[in-house]
Scaffold this active site. Structure first.
Site, PDB file in Angstrom:
ATOM      1  N   LYS A 112       0.830  -1.212   0.000  1.00 27.67           N
ATOM      2  CA  LYS A 112       0.000   0.000   0.000  1.00 27.67           C
ATOM      3  C   LYS A 112       0.864   1.261   0.000  1.00 27.67           C
ATOM      4  O   LYS A 112       0.641   2.174  -0.788  1.00 27.67           O
ATOM      5  CB  LYS A 112      -0.885   0.000   1.263  1.00 27.67           C
ATOM      6  CG  LYS A 112      -1.599   1.325   1.497  1.00 27.67           C
ATOM      7  CD  LYS A 112      -2.461   1.292   2.731  1.00 27.67           C
ATOM      8  CE  LYS A 112      -1.817   1.766   3.994  1.00 27.67           C
ATOM      9  NZ  LYS A 112      -1.582   3.211   4.100  1.00 27.67           N
ATOM     10  N   ASN A 113       1.859   1.295   0.882  1.00 27.67           N
ATOM     11  CA  ASN A 113       2.628   2.537   1.029  1.00 27.67           C
ATOM     12  C   ASN A 113       3.583   2.789  -0.135  1.00 27.67           C
ATOM     13  O   ASN A 113       4.171   3.862  -0.228  1.00 27.67           O
ATOM     14  CB  ASN A 113       3.395   2.540   2.352  1.00 27.67           C
ATOM     15  CG  ASN A 113       2.452   2.715   3.534  1.00 27.67           C
ATOM     16  OD1 ASN A 113       1.258   2.943   3.351  1.00 27.67           O
ATOM     17  ND2 ASN A 113       2.978   2.589   4.748  1.00 27.67           N
ATOM     18  N   CYS A 156      -6.154  12.566  10.876  1.00 28.87           N
ATOM     19  CA  CYS A 156      -6.069  11.121  10.780  1.00 28.87           C
ATOM     20  C   CYS A 156      -6.265  10.496  12.133  1.00 28.87           C
ATOM     21  O   CYS A 156      -6.112  11.137  13.160  1.00 28.87           O
ATOM     22  CB  CYS A 156      -4.729  10.728  10.212  1.00 28.87           C
ATOM     23  SG  CYS A 156      -4.503   8.984  10.154  1.00 28.87           S
ATOM     24  N   ARG A 211      -1.256  15.053  12.260  1.00 32.10           N
ATOM     25  CA  ARG A 211      -0.196  14.670  11.313  1.00 32.10           C
ATOM     26  C   ARG A 211       0.151  15.911  10.510  1.00 32.10           C
ATOM     27  O   ARG A 211      -0.378  16.136   9.434  1.00 32.10           O
ATOM     28  CB  ARG A 211      -0.655  13.503  10.444  1.00 32.10           C
ATOM     29  CG  ARG A 211      -0.796  12.235  11.272  1.00 32.10           C
ATOM     30  CD  ARG A 211      -1.319  11.078  10.495  1.00 32.10           C
ATOM     31  NE  ARG A 211      -0.289  10.400   9.721  1.00 32.10           N
ATOM     32  CZ  ARG A 211      -0.483   9.233   9.129  1.00 32.10           C
ATOM     33  NH1 ARG A 211      -1.632   8.621   9.230  1.00 32.10           N
ATOM     34  NH2 ARG A 211       0.482   8.674   8.427  1.00 32.10           N
ATOM     35  N   ASP A 242       4.141   0.921  12.088  1.00 27.19           N
ATOM     36  CA  ASP A 242       2.958   0.242  11.553  1.00 27.19           C
ATOM     37  C   ASP A 242       2.822  -1.184  12.086  1.00 27.19           C
ATOM     38  O   ASP A 242       1.742  -1.771  12.027  1.00 27.19           O
ATOM     39  CB  ASP A 242       3.023   0.199  10.016  1.00 27.19           C
ATOM     40  CG  ASP A 242       2.690   1.549   9.407  1.00 27.19           C
ATOM     41  OD1 ASP A 242       2.281   2.456  10.146  1.00 27.19           O
ATOM     42  OD2 ASP A 242       2.835   1.698   8.175  1.00 27.19           O
ATOM     43  N   ARG A 300      -8.533  -0.385   4.231  1.00 27.27           N
ATOM     44  CA  ARG A 300      -7.574   0.567   3.653  1.00 27.27           C
ATOM     45  C   ARG A 300      -6.250  -0.104   3.317  1.00 27.27           C
ATOM     46  O   ARG A 300      -5.512   0.383   2.471  1.00 27.27           O
ATOM     47  CB  ARG A 300      -7.273   1.694   4.652  1.00 27.27           C
ATOM     48  CG  ARG A 300      -8.461   2.519   5.001  1.00 27.27           C
ATOM     49  CD  ARG A 300      -8.062   3.615   5.916  1.00 27.27           C
ATOM     50  NE  ARG A 300      -7.286   4.562   5.142  1.00 27.27           N
ATOM     51  CZ  ARG A 300      -7.212   5.853   5.405  1.00 27.27           C
ATOM     52  NH1 ARG A 300      -7.851   6.334   6.437  1.00 27.27           N
ATOM     53  NH2 ARG A 300      -6.511   6.643   4.669  1.00 27.27           N
TER      54      ARG A 300
HETATM   55  C1  UD1 Z   1       4.132   6.945   6.219  1.00 26.93           C
HETATM   56  C2  UD1 Z   1       3.284   5.715   6.058  1.00 26.93           C
HETATM   57  C3  UD1 Z   1       2.729   5.255   7.391  1.00 26.93           C
HETATM   58  C4  UD1 Z   1       3.874   5.060   8.377  1.00 26.93           C
HETATM   59  C5  UD1 Z   1       4.727   6.311   8.461  1.00 26.93           C
HETATM   60  C6  UD1 Z   1       5.963   6.139   9.336  1.00 26.93           C
HETATM   61  C7  UD1 Z   1       2.369   6.005   3.837  1.00 26.93           C
HETATM   62  C8  UD1 Z   1       1.162   6.198   2.993  1.00 26.93           C
HETATM   63  N1  UD1 Z   1       2.187   6.003   5.162  1.00 26.93           N
HETATM   64  O1  UD1 Z   1       3.273   7.965   6.710  1.00 26.93           O
HETATM   65  O2  UD1 Z   1       2.029   4.029   7.199  1.00 26.93           O
HETATM   66  O3  UD1 Z   1       3.335   4.777   9.646  1.00 26.93           O
HETATM   67  O4  UD1 Z   1       5.183   6.679   7.141  1.00 26.93           O
HETATM   68  O5  UD1 Z   1       6.708   5.059   8.900  1.00 26.93           O
HETATM   69  O6  UD1 Z   1       3.451   5.780   3.332  1.00 26.93           O
HETATM   70  N2  UD1 Z   1       5.732  14.773  10.652  1.00 26.93           N
HETATM   71  C9  UD1 Z   1       5.799  16.130  10.971  1.00 26.93           C
HETATM   72  N3  UD1 Z   1       5.704  17.040   9.955  1.00 26.93           N
HETATM   73  C10 UD1 Z   1       5.565  16.654   8.655  1.00 26.93           C
HETATM   74  C11 UD1 Z   1       5.513  15.276   8.339  1.00 26.93           C
HETATM   75  C12 UD1 Z   1       5.601  14.355   9.367  1.00 26.93           C
HETATM   76  O7  UD1 Z   1       5.922  16.497  12.124  1.00 26.93           O
HETATM   77  O8  UD1 Z   1       5.488  17.526   7.786  1.00 26.93           O
HETATM   78  C13 UD1 Z   1       5.817  13.784  11.759  1.00 26.93           C
HETATM   79  C14 UD1 Z   1       4.509  12.974  11.866  1.00 26.93           C
HETATM   80  O9  UD1 Z   1       3.561  13.657  12.646  1.00 26.93           O
HETATM   81  C15 UD1 Z   1       4.999  11.717  12.516  1.00 26.93           C
HETATM   82  C16 UD1 Z   1       6.383  11.514  11.917  1.00 26.93           C
HETATM   83  O10 UD1 Z   1       6.778  12.800  11.417  1.00 26.93           O
HETATM   84  O11 UD1 Z   1       5.138  11.888  13.887  1.00 26.93           O
HETATM   85  C17 UD1 Z   1       6.442  10.493  10.800  1.00 26.93           C
HETATM   86  O12 UD1 Z   1       5.608  10.886   9.754  1.00 26.93           O
HETATM   87  P1  UD1 Z   1       5.905  10.485   8.239  1.00 26.93           P
HETATM   88  O13 UD1 Z   1       7.158   9.712   8.135  1.00 26.93           O
HETATM   89  O14 UD1 Z   1       5.753  11.711   7.415  1.00 26.93           O
HETATM   90  O15 UD1 Z   1       4.698   9.506   7.945  1.00 26.93           O
HETATM   91  P2  UD1 Z   1       3.747   9.484   6.709  1.00 26.93           P
HETATM   92  O16 UD1 Z   1       4.519   9.744   5.458  1.00 26.93           O
HETATM   93  O17 UD1 Z   1       2.535  10.292   6.996  1.00 26.93           O
END
Ligand code: UD1
Length: 417
Positions: free
Chosen positions: A22-23, A117, A122, A306, A398
């Site tokens: 999925k990711n 979410c 997030r 995850d 999902r």
């Molecule tokens: C992706 C995965 C999700 C997984 C996560 C961490 C997808 C579709 N989803 O989510 O399943 O759990 O990686 O491995 O690929 N953060 C900030 N600011 C930002 C972006 C992120 O503070 O602009 C923080 C988030 O709140 C969180 C952490 O960084 O605490 C990790 O987030 P991120 O790695 O961005 O996860 P996703 O890409 O949303």
């Protein structure tokens, strides 16, 4: 509203091929709009709700998309719009990767903020900062982001946290920017490598994906590509935990063993016999699971957040006490309250859960709180005595293609009603 009805106590036994990730598929589908002169064909796409929504977004933007079995074909030769409305953006968090893709392709975007979410706040500050570093002018007004990327330029940037989504946005935007972009402290997840491989198959020049520093040499144009999505490492860990929790045994094929290293070593610590052969893993559960002392989630190659909920469920049945520390998402322990309804003993304190194994769980009516939390309830229900009814299974849909059918073939008594 659909529900899962599981009568527990039957071992999960047999062989299963793991579906596409999925990711990985979501950002790759977004990347497909970067090609304006051919038709990209993506294989091994799982049939998931998030994939269906991503296809809707692609169609809204003007791409022609067809789906046949697990193959998705994207023709983005027509004009690609820069607007994504809230009803589409807010259905999945990963819709934010369209920001980088549209910035590179359409140069002007008006996209709604991605939805809140189930895992807590997030933020997208890292995405916005990185795209601004690449020359995008981004204004936030009410619930919209207005992006003007007429002057995309290469840069050297450092993320303050290795965000997966922000790293994907950087690669998407920078691969068509002039010059060489160097992005430091980026995410190293296997899904980042998959996106880089797809972009490179389209003619991009990305080096270093899978390390903490990526170099992206901009090219003028990307062409269509034929690509196969990597296997879903979290789905693989889910099925392994199902077998481990039910005193079962499983042979999972179509996996990449390196992607599962931390989970496999934990399962071995729990007393499971784990054997890896090429792209297959075999697991045989012990009569009684043992509790590993501590699990800490971390960005890849650390233990994946995850998979945390999946082990939370598994360890409710392990002899001894384990501490799980969640360092990525603050609301990842929401399934603990549901597991407690089934007899689990979990004490929460800030970002830590202390799990003390019990002799057995009992079936109960429970509700999925998020995708992996829902999968955790399935693991617990398969092992529990009696019947568990799981509500809110739209979350589970999902991320898992044919979960109930697969588990049923592996011996579970599971029905979707
Ligand atoms: C992706 C995965 C999700 C997984 C996560 C961490 C997808 C579709 N989803 O989510 O399943 O759990 O990686 O491995 O690929 N953060 C900030 N600011 C930002 C972006 C992120 O503070 O602009 C923080 C988030 O709140 C969180 C952490 O960084 O605490 C990790 O987030 P991120 O790695 O961005 O996860 P996703 O890409 O949303």
């Amino acid at each position: 509203m659909s529900k899962l009805i599981i009568r527990g106590g039957r071992p999960i036994k047999g062989k299963l091929a793991v579906h596409g990730a999925k990711n990985a598929v979501l950002p790759i589908l977004a990347a497909s709009i970067l090609c304006d002169d051919g038709v990209s064909v993506i294989h091994n796409c799982p049939n998931l709700r998030d994939v269906t929504i991503t296809i809707e977004i692609l169609r809204y933007l003007g791409a022609r998309v067809t789906r046949a079995g697990d193959t998705i074909t994207i023709d983005a030769r027509r004009r690609i719009e820069g607007h994504i409305p809230p009803y589409l953006m807010q259905q999945l968090r990963s819709s934010i990767v369209f920001m980088g893709a549209i910035a590179a392709r359409s140069r002007k975007a008006k996209i709604s903020m991605p939805g809140g979410c189930e895992l807590g706040p997030r933020p997208i500050d890292l995405h916005i900062k990185a795209l601004r570093d690449l020359g995008c002018d981004i204004k936030e007004k009410r619930d919209y982001l207005y992006v003007n990327s007429r002057h995309l330029k290469s840069t050297t940037l450092t993320l303050t946290f290795p965000s997966v989504g922000a790293t994907e946005n950087i690669m998407l935007a920078a691969c068509l920017a002039e010059g060489i972009t160097i992005a430091k402290n980026v995410a190293q997840e296997p899904e980042i490598i998959d996106l880089a491989n797809f972009l490179n198959a389209m003619g991009a020049n990305i080096r270093g994906a899978g390390t903490n520093c990526i170099e992206i040499e901009g090219v003028k144009h990307l062409h269509a590509a034929d690509y196969t999505i990597m296997p879903d490492r979290i789905a693989a860990i889910t099925y392994l935990c199902c077998a481990a929790a039910t005193k079962g045994s499983i042979e999972l094929t179509h996996i990449v063993p390196e992607h599962l290293e931390t989970a496999l070593s934990l399962l071995a610590q729990c007393g499971c016999r784990v054997e890896v052969r090429n792209n297959t893993v075999l697991l045989e559960a012990p009569e009684t699971l043992s509790a590993p002392p501590e699990i800490v989630t971390a960005p890849y190659p650390g233990f994946p957040t995850d998979a945390q909920s999946l082990f939370l469920a598994l360890l409710t049945l392990a002899e001894g006490t384990s501490t799980i520390r969640e360092t990525i998402f603050e609301s990842r322990f929401r399934p603990a309250a549901e597991l407690a309804k089934m007899g689990a003993s979990i004490a929460l304190c800030q970002n830590c859960a202390t799990v003390t194994g019990v002799a057995g769980l009992q079936g109960a009516p429970v509700a999925a709180t998020d995708l992996r939390g829902g999968a955790a309830l399935v693991i617990a229900a398969l092992a529990a005595e009696g019947t568990t009814e799981i509500e809110n299974i739209c979350y589970i849909d999902r991320g898992y293609d044919r979960l109930a059918e697969n588990l049923s073939l592996l011996g579970a008594d599971i029905k979707r009603i």
